[in-house]
Design an enzyme around this catalytic site. Sequence first.
Site, mmCIF file in Angstrom:
data_model
loop_
_atom_site.group_PDB
_atom_site.id
_atom_site.type_symbol
_atom_site.label_atom_id
_atom_site.label_comp_id
_atom_site.label_asym_id
_atom_site.label_seq_id
_atom_site.Cartn_x
_atom_site.Cartn_y
_atom_site.Cartn_z
ATOM 1 N N THR A 197 -3.803 5.879 -22.021
ATOM 2 C CA THR A 197 -3.645 4.550 -21.454
ATOM 3 C C THR A 197 -2.197 4.158 -21.726
ATOM 4 O O THR A 197 -1.523 4.772 -22.559
ATOM 5 C CB THR A 197 -4.567 3.517 -22.139
ATOM 6 O OG1 THR A 197 -4.312 3.538 -23.542
ATOM 7 C CG2 THR A 197 -6.038 3.829 -21.885
ATOM 8 N N TYR B 86 0.853 -1.201 0.000
ATOM 9 C CA TYR B 86 0.000 0.000 0.000
ATOM 10 C C TYR B 86 0.877 1.235 0.000
ATOM 11 O O TYR B 86 1.820 1.326 0.774
ATOM 12 C CB TYR B 86 -0.910 0.018 1.246
ATOM 13 C CG TYR B 86 -2.365 -0.037 0.843
ATOM 14 C CD1 TYR B 86 -2.935 1.014 0.125
ATOM 15 C CD2 TYR B 86 -3.156 -1.136 1.145
ATOM 16 C CE1 TYR B 86 -4.255 0.957 -0.290
ATOM 17 C CE2 TYR B 86 -4.475 -1.195 0.732
ATOM 18 C CZ TYR B 86 -5.022 -0.142 0.016
ATOM 19 O OH TYR B 86 -6.319 -0.192 -0.397
ATOM 20 N N ASP C 60 -6.767 13.319 -25.182
ATOM 21 C CA ASP C 60 -6.764 11.945 -24.691
ATOM 22 C C ASP C 60 -6.072 11.105 -25.771
ATOM 23 O O ASP C 60 -6.681 10.730 -26.765
ATOM 24 C CB ASP C 60 -8.208 11.491 -24.463
ATOM 25 C CG ASP C 60 -8.290 10.040 -24.007
ATOM 26 O OD1 ASP C 60 -7.270 9.345 -24.041
ATOM 27 O OD2 ASP C 60 -9.396 9.613 -23.615
ATOM 28 N N LYS D 121 -1.996 0.392 -25.038
ATOM 29 C CA LYS D 121 -2.380 0.274 -26.446
ATOM 30 C C LYS D 121 -1.107 0.395 -27.291
ATOM 31 O O LYS D 121 -0.241 -0.465 -27.188
ATOM 32 C CB LYS D 121 -3.446 1.323 -26.778
ATOM 33 C CG LYS D 121 -4.731 1.155 -25.949
ATOM 34 C CD LYS D 121 -5.762 2.165 -26.379
ATOM 35 C CE LYS D 121 -7.115 2.000 -25.804
ATOM 36 N NZ LYS D 121 -7.406 2.172 -24.442
ATOM 37 N N ARG E 34 -1.683 -2.739 -18.590
ATOM 38 C CA ARG E 34 -2.997 -2.083 -18.588
ATOM 39 C C ARG E 34 -2.991 -0.978 -17.532
ATOM 40 O O ARG E 34 -2.773 -1.243 -16.357
ATOM 41 C CB ARG E 34 -4.022 -3.163 -18.230
ATOM 42 C CG ARG E 34 -5.461 -2.852 -18.464
ATOM 43 C CD ARG E 34 -6.209 -4.147 -18.677
ATOM 44 N NE ARG E 34 -5.847 -4.654 -19.989
ATOM 45 C CZ ARG E 34 -6.375 -4.214 -21.135
ATOM 46 N NH1 ARG E 34 -7.305 -3.296 -21.135
ATOM 47 N NH2 ARG E 34 -5.974 -4.697 -22.283
ATOM 48 N N GLU F 65 -0.503 4.801 -0.560
ATOM 49 C CA GLU F 65 -1.300 6.013 -0.821
ATOM 50 C C GLU F 65 -0.434 7.253 -0.692
ATOM 51 O O GLU F 65 0.382 7.365 0.220
ATOM 52 C CB GLU F 65 -2.457 6.093 0.187
ATOM 53 C CG GLU F 65 -3.605 5.179 -0.177
ATOM 54 C CD GLU F 65 -4.759 5.294 0.806
ATOM 55 O OE1 GLU F 65 -4.665 6.057 1.781
ATOM 56 O OE2 GLU F 65 -5.763 4.588 0.581
HETATM 57 C C1 LIG Z 1 -9.586 7.409 -26.284
HETATM 58 C C2 LIG Z 1 -9.747 6.516 -25.099
HETATM 59 N N1 LIG Z 1 -9.760 7.059 -23.872
HETATM 60 C C3 LIG Z 1 -9.912 6.318 -22.769
HETATM 61 C C4 LIG Z 1 -10.030 4.954 -22.846
HETATM 62 C C5 LIG Z 1 -10.293 4.173 -21.585
HETATM 63 O O1 LIG Z 1 -9.237 3.385 -21.218
HETATM 64 P P1 LIG Z 1 -9.459 2.198 -20.168
HETATM 65 O O2 LIG Z 1 -10.176 1.118 -20.882
HETATM 66 O O3 LIG Z 1 -8.063 1.846 -19.740
HETATM 67 O O4 LIG Z 1 -10.253 2.766 -19.025
HETATM 68 C C6 LIG Z 1 -9.988 4.324 -24.099
HETATM 69 C C7 LIG Z 1 -10.119 2.863 -24.193
HETATM 70 O O5 LIG Z 1 -10.361 2.263 -25.174
HETATM 71 C C8 LIG Z 1 -9.859 5.135 -25.259
HETATM 72 O O6 LIG Z 1 -9.856 4.602 -26.476
#
Ligand SMILES: Cc1ncc(COP(=O)(O)O)c(C=O)c1O
Length: 433
Positions: free
Chosen positions: A223, A51, A197, A226, A232, A53
Amino acid sequence: MNSLQFQDPAIFSAIKRETERQNHNFELIASENFASKAVMEAMGTTLTNKYAEGYPGKRYYGGCEVVDEIEDLARERAKRLYGADWVNVQPHSGATANAAIYLSFMKPGETLLGLDLAHGGHLTHGSPVNFSGIIYHPEFYGVEEATGRIDMNKVREKALKVRPKMISIGASAYPRDFDYAAFRDIANEVGAFLWMDMAHTAGLIAAGVLNDPLPYCDVISTTTHKTLRGPRGGMILIGKDKENSLGYIAPKSGRTKLWSEVLDTSVFPGTQGGPLMHVIAAKAVAFEEALKPSFTDYQKQVIRNASALADVFKEKGYKLVSDGTENHLILVDLRSKGLTGKIAEEALDRASITVNKNMVPFDTESPFVTSGIRIGVPAMTTRGFSEEEFRRVAELIDRVLMSPDNEEIIDMVRGDVRALCNEFPLYESSIAG
Ligand SMILES: Cc1ncc(COP(=O)(O)O)c(C=O)c1O
């Protein structure tokens, strides 16, 4: 891994079957990849017990001296990879990274302007079934029906009309790059925060084969699993840290906080509890891999492979959204072939080819049926496929789609898929741990 085998044969055998599935399928889900053995090893360690935090040097638990070192390494490597002022490597996933961004920059009820989910956006960019569309007020921009591309004049018109507090860029199914400078101008004009994002394209951006959002966007989320090919998880970055002068989270002390401080607070304690230190260690391993020249070569190959795939589909008369690709995926509009995404996905699955059905812009089918499939190349490129193999992949997909009910053809394709996979071995151990 002997203990798992003997202690819990049910789970062991399920993992073994999943490894076998990955070894002998064409994995063409655009958001998937194959993490290295080193990344997976880091996850299966004693770090899962700890842990921690808080943040390095400021934890709420004792015994954090080792995990502090690990989190610092992860942060330092990620900053180097993207040339960022600040990163937070604790988000458990892309969605939780995004939750922390909303908490930092928006009050409930304020307006987000994001890319429509049906045009390639993501649930966390304002979908009515997601917290982002429930707590905040979502407005959307989309792609043009004729071109499949975002028209920045239309984005500007919409932004002037709805006056968003934040504009999001980024997508799950958009085969083109983004014009960050144009988004920046619009954000400046309407006084909005600009958030990218880059979940899908983080690896391509790290390698410099797509435009860099860091100089233009106030905040970036991603993320790590990918195109970045790590474990993950999620991450938040800032290119150039600034004072949070608009004060969306009111500073408790007299001092105005930096955005980085606000975002740290929004991750913990704002939206998460203890960080997953085993995953953070694996992120550090993946960032170090991504700093190597071989990672840039890989991302260049991803671009070449997606382009080769697009060419064959076009030669065979398929309609692609935006007529091609600049990144790691293509979006095939199946309407002209008289197929739905659901039929295509299911037939391909039977041939050991994994893709996902996907809405195409201006789709008339429901999200459960859809008129398209999304095909991504990152995983099979990791496996070693180059343009030649991807041309073969496109031909095999076409054979199935031409006869989705013909089980004899599907059986033959499945045999060809297996044979090609065998030429490019993936995981040798039965559960790859
Ligand atoms: C553009 C985008 N943002 C956020 C996410 C969310 O990621 P997670 O599945 O790790 O929560 C994804 C997942 O496919 C995504 O394509």
